[in-house]
Design a protein around this motif. Structure first.
Motif, PDB file in Angstrom:
ATOM      1  N   ARG A  11       0.869  -1.265   0.092  1.00  0.00           N
ATOM      2  CA  ARG A  11       0.123  -0.084   0.175  1.00  0.00           C
ATOM      3  C   ARG A  11       0.795   1.410  -0.034  1.00  0.00           C
ATOM      4  O   ARG A  11       0.460   2.137  -0.767  1.00  0.00           O
ATOM      5  CB  ARG A  11      -0.861  -0.072   1.137  1.00  0.00           C
ATOM      6  N   PHE A  15       0.893   3.881  -3.120  1.00  0.00           N
ATOM      7  CA  PHE A  15       0.031   5.105  -2.696  1.00  0.00           C
ATOM      8  C   PHE A  15       0.528   6.418  -3.747  1.00  0.00           C
ATOM      9  O   PHE A  15      -0.111   7.376  -4.313  1.00  0.00           O
ATOM     10  CB  PHE A  15       0.431   5.576  -1.257  1.00  0.00           C
ATOM     11  N   THR A  17       1.595   6.448  -6.762  1.00  0.00           N
ATOM     12  CA  THR A  17       1.244   6.385  -8.016  1.00  0.00           C
ATOM     13  C   THR A  17      -0.196   7.069  -8.456  1.00  0.00           C
ATOM     14  O   THR A  17      -0.432   7.353  -9.503  1.00  0.00           O
ATOM     15  CB  THR A  17       1.202   4.992  -8.355  1.00  0.00           C
ATOM     16  N   THR A  18      -0.789   7.361  -7.270  1.00  0.00           N
ATOM     17  CA  THR A  18      -2.177   8.186  -7.352  1.00  0.00           C
ATOM     18  C   THR A  18      -1.950   9.608  -7.157  1.00  0.00           C
ATOM     19  O   THR A  18      -2.944  10.209  -7.153  1.00  0.00           O
ATOM     20  CB  THR A  18      -3.075   7.296  -6.271  1.00  0.00           C
ATOM     21  N   LEU A  19      -0.746   9.886  -6.956  1.00  0.00           N
ATOM     22  CA  LEU A  19      -0.652  11.442  -6.634  1.00  0.00           C
ATOM     23  C   LEU A  19      -0.061  12.259  -7.956  1.00  0.00           C
ATOM     24  O   LEU A  19       0.401  11.720  -8.933  1.00  0.00           O
ATOM     25  CB  LEU A  19       0.645  11.641  -5.573  1.00  0.00           C
ATOM     26  N   THR A  20      -0.395  13.427  -7.989  1.00  0.00           N
ATOM     27  CA  THR A  20      -0.159  14.415  -9.000  1.00  0.00           C
ATOM     28  C   THR A  20       0.169  15.928  -8.513  1.00  0.00           C
ATOM     29  O   THR A  20      -0.087  16.155  -7.319  1.00  0.00           O
ATOM     30  CB  THR A  20      -1.350  14.378 -10.142  1.00  0.00           C
TER      31      THR A  20
END
Length: 209
Positions: A11, A15, A17-20
């Motif tokens: 996890r 995690f 990889t979902t941030l921008t």
């Protein structure tokens, strides 16, 4: 991740990889080995980027609700009422002051300035009178009649009559080649080519043989 029963380390690795954009920049600036578990990074994320709390609005926010140019009074009242619903424990006097402050100059604002409202019911009753007057006046305008705009557009598309255009006909060309010979010589040259129609017979006047 929860449905797949992923491990805590998986996890944590998934995690980022979902941030921008700004959130990814925040994550990259975290000190090395500062994250001990997924619950730890979740807590830090929520502390920095909380999306669960709505911004609390206060009374001064009503001062930003203004009646725009050309906006009907009914639309302004509806927008103002929605803004009031977003503020808790709103005093009645603050509502009246905010409403009066946002009014555009007109008959309703002049009436309010002459006699200050005593309650919200007073404001609503007086506003309804001016809303009805405004809507009735709008319905009586020719531009608001059903089919008027369509008819006016159709009228514009119709070709103008001859009397509207004028006696003078528009020129076919903007410039013409000047003649180097006289018209008499020109007629003499083309008379045998049959390009000119024959002249009409001369009618004798009454009393002449």
């Amino acid at each position: 991740m929860y449905l797949a029963n992923a491990s805590d380390s998986t996890r944590c690795k998934a995690f980022p990889t979902t941030l921008t954009k700004a959130v990814m920049k925040w994550f990259n600036n975290l000190p090395p080995r500062s994250v001990t578990s997924f619950d730890d990074i979740s807590r830090k994320f929520l502390m920095r980027f909380s999306i669960q709390k709505d911004k609390v609005k206060h009374v001064p926010s009503l001062l930003g609700v203004k009646q725009e140019v050309g906006e009907p009074l009914r639309n302004y009242m509806e927008r103002f009422n929605k803004a009031c619903l977003e503020i808790q424990d709103l005093p009645t006097e603050a509502v009246i002051m905010g409403l009066v402050n946002g009014l555009r100059k007109g008959s309703f604002s002049q009436s309010i300035s002459k006699r200050h409202p005593t309650s919200l019911n007073d404001v609503q009753e007086r506003a309804e009178k001016y809303i009805n007057k405004e809507e009735n006046a709008r319905l009586q305008e020719p531009s608001w009649r059903p089919g008027h705009s369509h008819l006016s557009k159709e009228k514009e598309r119709k070709p103008k009559k001859k009397e509207e255009i004028g006696v003078e006909k528009p020129r076919r060309y903007h410039s013409y080649t000047p003649l180097k010979v006289s018209q008499v010589d020109l007629y003499r040259e083309i008379c045998h080519t049959e390009r000119l129609p024959p002249p009409r017979p001369i009618k004798n006047k009454k009393g002449e043989s």
